[in-house]
Structures are given as C-alpha cells and as structure tokens.
Design a protein around this motif. Structure first.
Motif, short mmCIF file in Angstrom:
data_model
loop_
_atom_site.label_atom_id
_atom_site.label_comp_id
_atom_site.label_asym_id
_atom_site.label_seq_id
_atom_site.Cartn_x
_atom_site.Cartn_y
_atom_site.Cartn_z
N GLU A 265 1.71 -92.48 -70.32
CA GLU A 265 0.57 -92.47 -69.40
C GLU A 265 -0.40 -91.38 -69.79
O GLU A 265 -0.04 -90.40 -70.45
CB GLU A 265 1.02 -92.26 -67.95
N ILE A 266 -1.66 -91.57 -69.41
CA ILE A 266 -2.67 -90.53 -69.55
C ILE A 266 -2.77 -89.83 -68.21
O ILE A 266 -2.96 -90.48 -67.17
CB ILE A 266 -4.03 -91.12 -69.97
N ILE A 267 -2.62 -88.52 -68.22
CA ILE A 267 -2.57 -87.74 -66.98
C ILE A 267 -3.93 -87.13 -66.65
O ILE A 267 -4.33 -87.10 -65.49
CB ILE A 267 -1.53 -86.62 -67.11
N ALA A 268 -4.62 -86.63 -67.67
CA ALA A 268 -5.86 -85.89 -67.41
C ALA A 268 -6.74 -85.85 -68.65
O ALA A 268 -6.27 -86.06 -69.77
CB ALA A 268 -5.54 -84.46 -66.97
N VAL A 269 -8.00 -85.55 -68.42
CA VAL A 269 -8.95 -85.26 -69.48
C VAL A 269 -9.04 -83.74 -69.59
O VAL A 269 -9.08 -83.04 -68.57
CB VAL A 269 -10.34 -85.86 -69.16
N VAL A 270 -9.06 -83.24 -70.82
CA VAL A 270 -9.10 -81.80 -71.07
C VAL A 270 -10.30 -81.53 -71.96
O VAL A 270 -10.48 -82.19 -72.99
CB VAL A 270 -7.81 -81.35 -71.80
N HIS A 271 -11.15 -80.56 -71.57
CA HIS A 271 -12.26 -80.21 -72.45
C HIS A 271 -12.65 -78.75 -72.27
O HIS A 271 -12.31 -78.11 -71.29
CB HIS A 271 -13.46 -81.14 -72.28
N SER A 272 -13.37 -78.25 -73.27
CA SER A 272 -13.76 -76.84 -73.26
C SER A 272 -15.21 -76.66 -72.84
O SER A 272 -16.03 -77.57 -73.00
CB SER A 272 -13.56 -76.23 -74.65
N HIS A 273 -15.46 -75.49 -72.29
CA HIS A 273 -16.82 -75.01 -72.03
C HIS A 273 -16.97 -73.74 -72.87
O HIS A 273 -16.64 -72.66 -72.41
CB HIS A 273 -17.04 -74.72 -70.55
N PRO A 274 -17.45 -73.86 -74.12
CA PRO A 274 -17.53 -72.71 -75.01
C PRO A 274 -18.37 -71.56 -74.48
O PRO A 274 -18.16 -70.41 -74.86
CB PRO A 274 -18.14 -73.27 -76.29
N GLU A 275 -19.32 -71.85 -73.61
CA GLU A 275 -20.18 -70.79 -73.09
C GLU A 275 -19.51 -69.98 -71.98
O GLU A 275 -20.07 -69.00 -71.51
CB GLU A 275 -21.51 -71.38 -72.58
N GLY A 276 -18.35 -70.43 -71.52
CA GLY A 276 -17.59 -69.58 -70.61
C GLY A 276 -17.36 -70.09 -69.21
O GLY A 276 -16.30 -69.89 -68.67
N SER A 277 -18.32 -70.74 -68.59
CA SER A 277 -18.17 -71.15 -67.20
C SER A 277 -17.11 -72.24 -67.06
O SER A 277 -17.10 -73.20 -67.83
CB SER A 277 -19.49 -71.67 -66.65
N LEU A 278 -16.25 -72.07 -66.08
CA LEU A 278 -15.25 -73.10 -65.81
C LEU A 278 -15.71 -74.08 -64.74
O LEU A 278 -14.97 -74.97 -64.35
CB LEU A 278 -13.92 -72.45 -65.39
N GLU A 279 -16.93 -73.90 -64.27
CA GLU A 279 -17.47 -74.82 -63.27
C GLU A 279 -17.77 -76.16 -63.91
O GLU A 279 -18.40 -76.23 -64.96
CB GLU A 279 -18.75 -74.24 -62.66
N PRO A 280 -17.32 -77.25 -63.27
CA PRO A 280 -17.62 -78.56 -63.84
C PRO A 280 -19.11 -78.87 -63.78
O PRO A 280 -19.78 -78.55 -62.79
CB PRO A 280 -16.83 -79.53 -62.96
N SER A 281 -19.62 -79.47 -64.84
CA SER A 281 -21.01 -79.90 -64.85
C SER A 281 -21.15 -81.15 -63.99
O SER A 281 -20.15 -81.75 -63.58
CB SER A 281 -21.46 -80.21 -66.28
#
Length: 110
Positions: free
Chosen positions: A67-83
C-alpha cells in the motif's frame, strides 16, 4: 511513532540533499509490513518551487508495495508549512503528507 529515527526518514533526507536546490518527492510505502521510502522523480516545470511526482514512479510503487501510505516531499527553503498546492493535493488524494527540511531533519505530518 518516532519519525526521525525511522529508516524512511533517513532515506528521504538523503534524497532531499542529493537533489538540492530542487524539492525532492517520494512515497511512503508498505512492503511486507515494513514502511519504506520510495524515491520518485520530481517532474515539475519549477522543481525548485514545487513538486510533481513522476507517474511512472508512482505506478512502480503501487505495483511493488502492499500500500501507499503517504506522500513525502522536501521544502529546501526551510518552511514546513504546506503550500496551497500541498493542501489541495492532500485533500484530493486523501493521503497523509510529510514535509521535511533536510537541513533541520524536521518532519511535519499533515
């Protein structure tokens, strides 16, 4: 569960560092009961600002995993707030999203 100590986060962080200055993206999958990071290619036309999972990588992950559980991606500029697009994608797919900052080794679960 302790996200920072899991093998999937270590693999995701390594991927994030390798593709700088672009955003990395992948999937958290379950294979034989074990959670693993499935690295995907970011095919966004602006990979330093956003991500688009390569559909071929997605298909391979679906075929290889339980199963696919989650999508994982980086924010290289630092903020962990979702766009805005992160929130829209999360709502559309109804999957968990993990966003991380490779320099801080911080993960945010949405």
């Amino acid at each position: 569960r302790d996200m920072i100590l899991s093998s999937f986060t270590k693999d995701a962080l390594a991927h994030g560092k390798r593709v700088l200055p672009n955003e990395s993206c992948g999937l958290l999958v379950k294979i034989d009961g074990v959670e693993k990071y499935w690295e995907c290619q970011n095919i966004s036309i602006e990979p330093d600002k956003t991500f688009v999972l390569n559909p071929d990588d997605w298909i391979k992950a679906e075929e290889a995993s339980d199963e696919i559980i989650a999508v994982v991606h980086s924010h290289p500029e630092g903020s962990l707030e979702p766009s805005e697009s992160d929130v829209e994608s999360c709502d559309f797919f109804q999957w968990q999203f993990y966003i991380f900052n490779h320099t801080e080794s911080d993960f945010m679960e949405d």
